[in-house]
Design a protein around this motif. Sequence first.
Motif, PDB file in Angstrom:
ATOM      1  N   THR A 288       0.835  -1.202   0.000  1.00 22.79           N
ATOM      2  CA  THR A 288       0.000   0.000   0.000  1.00 22.79           C
ATOM      3  C   THR A 288       0.869   1.251   0.000  1.00 22.79           C
ATOM      4  N   VAL A 289       0.346   2.306  -0.610  1.00 24.82           N
ATOM      5  CA  VAL A 289       0.959   3.628  -0.538  1.00 24.82           C
ATOM      6  C   VAL A 289       0.512   4.281   0.763  1.00 24.82           C
ATOM      7  N   ILE A 290       1.474   4.751   1.561  1.00 28.52           N
ATOM      8  CA  ILE A 290       1.136   5.290   2.876  1.00 28.52           C
ATOM      9  C   ILE A 290       1.405   6.785   2.996  1.00 28.52           C
ATOM     10  N   GLY A 291       1.986   7.413   1.972  1.00 26.41           N
ATOM     11  CA  GLY A 291       2.243   8.844   2.053  1.00 26.41           C
ATOM     12  C   GLY A 291       2.754   9.398   0.748  1.00 26.41           C
ATOM     13  N   ALA A 292       2.755  10.727   0.649  1.00 25.32           N
ATOM     14  CA  ALA A 292       3.211  11.401  -0.563  1.00 25.32           C
ATOM     15  C   ALA A 292       3.569  12.840  -0.232  1.00 25.32           C
ATOM     16  N   SER A 293       4.331  13.438  -1.118  1.00 30.62           N
ATOM     17  CA  SER A 293       4.748  14.828  -0.944  1.00 30.62           C
ATOM     18  C   SER A 293       3.983  15.730  -1.898  1.00 30.62           C
ATOM     19  N   GLY A 294       4.089  17.023  -1.632  1.00 27.20           N
ATOM     20  CA  GLY A 294       3.579  17.996  -2.571  1.00 27.20           C
ATOM     21  C   GLY A 294       4.578  18.239  -3.687  1.00 27.20           C
ATOM     22  N   LYS A 295       4.244  19.142  -4.588  1.00 29.71           N
ATOM     23  CA  LYS A 295       5.101  19.413  -5.735  1.00 29.71           C
ATOM     24  C   LYS A 295       5.966  20.626  -5.429  1.00 29.71           C
ATOM     25  N   VAL A 296       7.179  20.369  -4.940  1.00 27.74           N
ATOM     26  CA  VAL A 296       8.162  21.426  -4.711  1.00 27.74           C
ATOM     27  C   VAL A 296       9.183  21.444  -5.842  1.00 27.74           C
ATOM     28  N   HIS A 297       9.607  20.264  -6.274  1.00 27.95           N
ATOM     29  CA  HIS A 297      10.462  20.175  -7.465  1.00 27.95           C
ATOM     30  C   HIS A 297       9.619  20.466  -8.705  1.00 27.95           C
ATOM     31  N   ASN A 298      10.189  21.194  -9.651  1.00 23.71           N
ATOM     32  CA  ASN A 298       9.486  21.443 -10.903  1.00 23.71           C
ATOM     33  C   ASN A 298      10.071  20.672 -12.078  1.00 23.71           C
ATOM     34  N   LYS A 299      11.114  19.858 -11.794  1.00 28.39           N
ATOM     35  CA  LYS A 299      11.656  18.942 -12.786  1.00 28.39           C
ATOM     36  C   LYS A 299      11.943  17.611 -12.119  1.00 28.39           C
ATOM     37  N   ARG A 300      12.334  16.626 -12.903  1.00 30.17           N
ATOM     38  CA  ARG A 300      12.485  15.258 -12.417  1.00 30.17           C
ATOM     39  C   ARG A 300      13.439  15.152 -11.230  1.00 30.17           C
ATOM     40  N   ILE A 301      13.082  14.308 -10.270  1.00 33.50           N
ATOM     41  CA  ILE A 301      13.914  14.052  -9.099  1.00 33.50           C
ATOM     42  C   ILE A 301      14.949  12.984  -9.445  1.00 33.50           C
ATOM     43  N   ASN A 302      16.207  13.271  -9.114  1.00 31.94           N
ATOM     44  CA  ASN A 302      17.296  12.336  -9.398  1.00 31.94           C
ATOM     45  C   ASN A 302      17.576  11.367  -8.255  1.00 31.94           C
ATOM     46  N   CYS A 303      17.343  11.822  -7.021  1.00 30.50           N
ATOM     47  CA  CYS A 303      17.794  11.046  -5.868  1.00 30.50           C
ATOM     48  C   CYS A 303      16.851  11.269  -4.695  1.00 30.50           C
ATOM     49  N   VAL A 304      16.557  10.199  -3.959  1.00 29.68           N
ATOM     50  CA  VAL A 304      15.793  10.264  -2.718  1.00 29.68           C
ATOM     51  C   VAL A 304      16.506   9.420  -1.681  1.00 29.68           C
ATOM     52  N   ARG A 305      16.744   9.978  -0.494  1.00 25.18           N
ATOM     53  CA  ARG A 305      17.431   9.260   0.566  1.00 25.18           C
ATOM     54  C   ARG A 305      16.813   9.595   1.924  1.00 25.18           C
ATOM     55  N   TRP A 306      16.619   8.535   2.746  1.00 19.59           N
ATOM     56  CA  TRP A 306      16.243   8.761   4.133  1.00 19.59           C
ATOM     57  C   TRP A 306      17.413   9.410   4.862  1.00 19.59           C
ATOM     58  N   VAL A 307      17.106  10.302   5.789  1.00 14.97           N
ATOM     59  CA  VAL A 307      18.144  10.914   6.610  1.00 14.97           C
ATOM     60  C   VAL A 307      18.623   9.884   7.616  1.00 14.97           C
ATOM     61  N   ARG A 308      19.919   9.620   7.592  1.00 17.59           N
ATOM     62  CA  ARG A 308      20.491   8.626   8.487  1.00 17.59           C
ATOM     63  C   ARG A 308      20.593   9.203   9.883  1.00 17.59           C
ATOM     64  N   SER A 309      20.194   8.453  10.882  1.00 16.88           N
ATOM     65  CA  SER A 309      20.185   8.949  12.247  1.00 16.88           C
ATOM     66  C   SER A 309      21.568   8.853  12.849  1.00 16.88           C
ATOM     67  N   LYS A 310      21.771   9.559  13.940  1.00 16.75           N
ATOM     68  CA  LYS A 310      23.046   9.565  14.641  1.00 16.75           C
ATOM     69  C   LYS A 310      22.977   8.541  15.761  1.00 16.75           C
ATOM     70  N   GLY A 311      23.786   7.496  15.646  1.00 13.33           N
ATOM     71  CA  GLY A 311      23.877   6.518  16.707  1.00 13.33           C
ATOM     72  C   GLY A 311      22.824   5.436  16.661  1.00 13.33           C
ATOM     73  N   ARG A 312      22.083   5.308  15.545  1.00 11.50           N
ATOM     74  CA  ARG A 312      21.080   4.264  15.417  1.00 11.50           C
ATOM     75  C   ARG A 312      21.307   3.525  14.113  1.00 11.50           C
ATOM     76  N   LYS A 313      20.799   2.322  14.051  1.00 11.62           N
ATOM     77  CA  LYS A 313      20.995   1.521  12.842  1.00 11.62           C
ATOM     78  C   LYS A 313      20.036   1.987  11.752  1.00 11.62           C
ATOM     79  N   GLY A 314      20.525   2.043  10.518  1.00  7.88           N
ATOM     80  CA  GLY A 314      19.668   2.343   9.384  1.00  7.88           C
ATOM     81  C   GLY A 314      19.494   3.834   9.180  1.00  7.88           C
ATOM     82  N   ARG A 315      18.390   4.199   8.554  1.00 11.18           N
ATOM     83  CA  ARG A 315      18.153   5.590   8.201  1.00 11.18           C
ATOM     84  C   ARG A 315      16.954   6.183   8.930  1.00 11.18           C
TER      85      ARG A 315
END
Length: 382
Positions: free
Chosen positions: A37-64
């Motif tokens: 299932t799709v659980i969320g979405a963003s608004g349109k801030v970019h006006n051209k194609r997105i090249n990269c999406v990354r979760w912000v990695r946390s400090k001192g925790r496993k994963g992002r």
Amino acid sequence: MSCGVNPTPLCFDWCVDGTVCYAADTTIVLYHPQNATVIGASGKVHNKRINCVRWVRSKGRKGRSLSEGRKARSLVSAGVDGKVVVWKIDEEKKVEDLLVLQPLAVLDHDDFVLMADAVMMTVPGEDDNNDDEQVLVVTATTDIITTWLVSLQTGTYNTSTRQGTYRRIHTTPPPDKVYIMCLCVLDVCQGGRYPVLMCAGHNAKIYIMTSRDLGVYGSNEAVCTLTGHEDWVMSLSVMREDSGDYLLASGSKDSTVRLWRLTTTTTTTTTTATTTIKEQQEQQQEEPKEQLQVKSCVFQVPMLGGEGSVCCDVLVRLEAVLAGHEGQVSEVYWAQPVYRVHMHCEGQRGNRPEQVSCLEGCRPRANEDQISGRREDLTIHM
């Protein structure tokens, strides 16, 4: 899930809780593979194609996954329009049962942005008892690496004035003038103040860079260079194990994936660290040029700034070389195992993956509450 995904390798990323974020044209979609299932979405801030999406990695925790209480998470996106957007997910607010991604800051660049990565930082405020949660963002264009600092506690984005709470820290050319194809920033030493920046590109080398001032990385200050790949290094992905070690997976055009283990060892002073780095650089210069592999190296990460400060030693060694692909490995990422996978394949289209390989690290546990102690899977796109 693949419907509308942009045909670039960096437009897909896993969170530690199993949530997937991916770019669909100029927007970002959150997807849960287990429930399909799709659980969320963003608004349109970019006006051209997105090249990269990354979760912000946390400090001192496993994963992002970002927040300790997981009431809010953040991610970063980079686009052809020269914008890098830092998004915040407020899980307590939903619109029609969908999570909403709110922009915290829009970082404008003069050129289109190839990629971006980010890590959570705790920056001391003017009052020692009032630290500020901020995101260190590293972006790369064709010839420039830029670092930014975005505040999470006070960070808001005004759509009319197009302003948020952020500042540009530093710009530098890539080491050896390499054309960067992947980068990664993370906090190797737990409790440290200065994250490590790793980048790689067309010359088949992986550069590890440290700093003594937050976000300031010099182009000639690569403290460790990992060699061994025989063609472009196209992907870097890091996973932290329960033991505290990091596993770095590097995917290359030479059809192999190399696993590097980063282990924090002893603690030294700045003087000892500088001496060790010089000895290592002299040893690398004496080695024959025909040598293609670096099986181990040591570098130091400052814990605090200033001369005579404490540094932690990090040992990097080659853990394994994974072979079997017949073509280039364009993307590697660590991901949680899922119980149901929904896929729709229509063959190869341009840069879309034509093969997906999943290397299982261990058997999944039945209890999902124990997911934090599970070693993640390695998924490879080629």
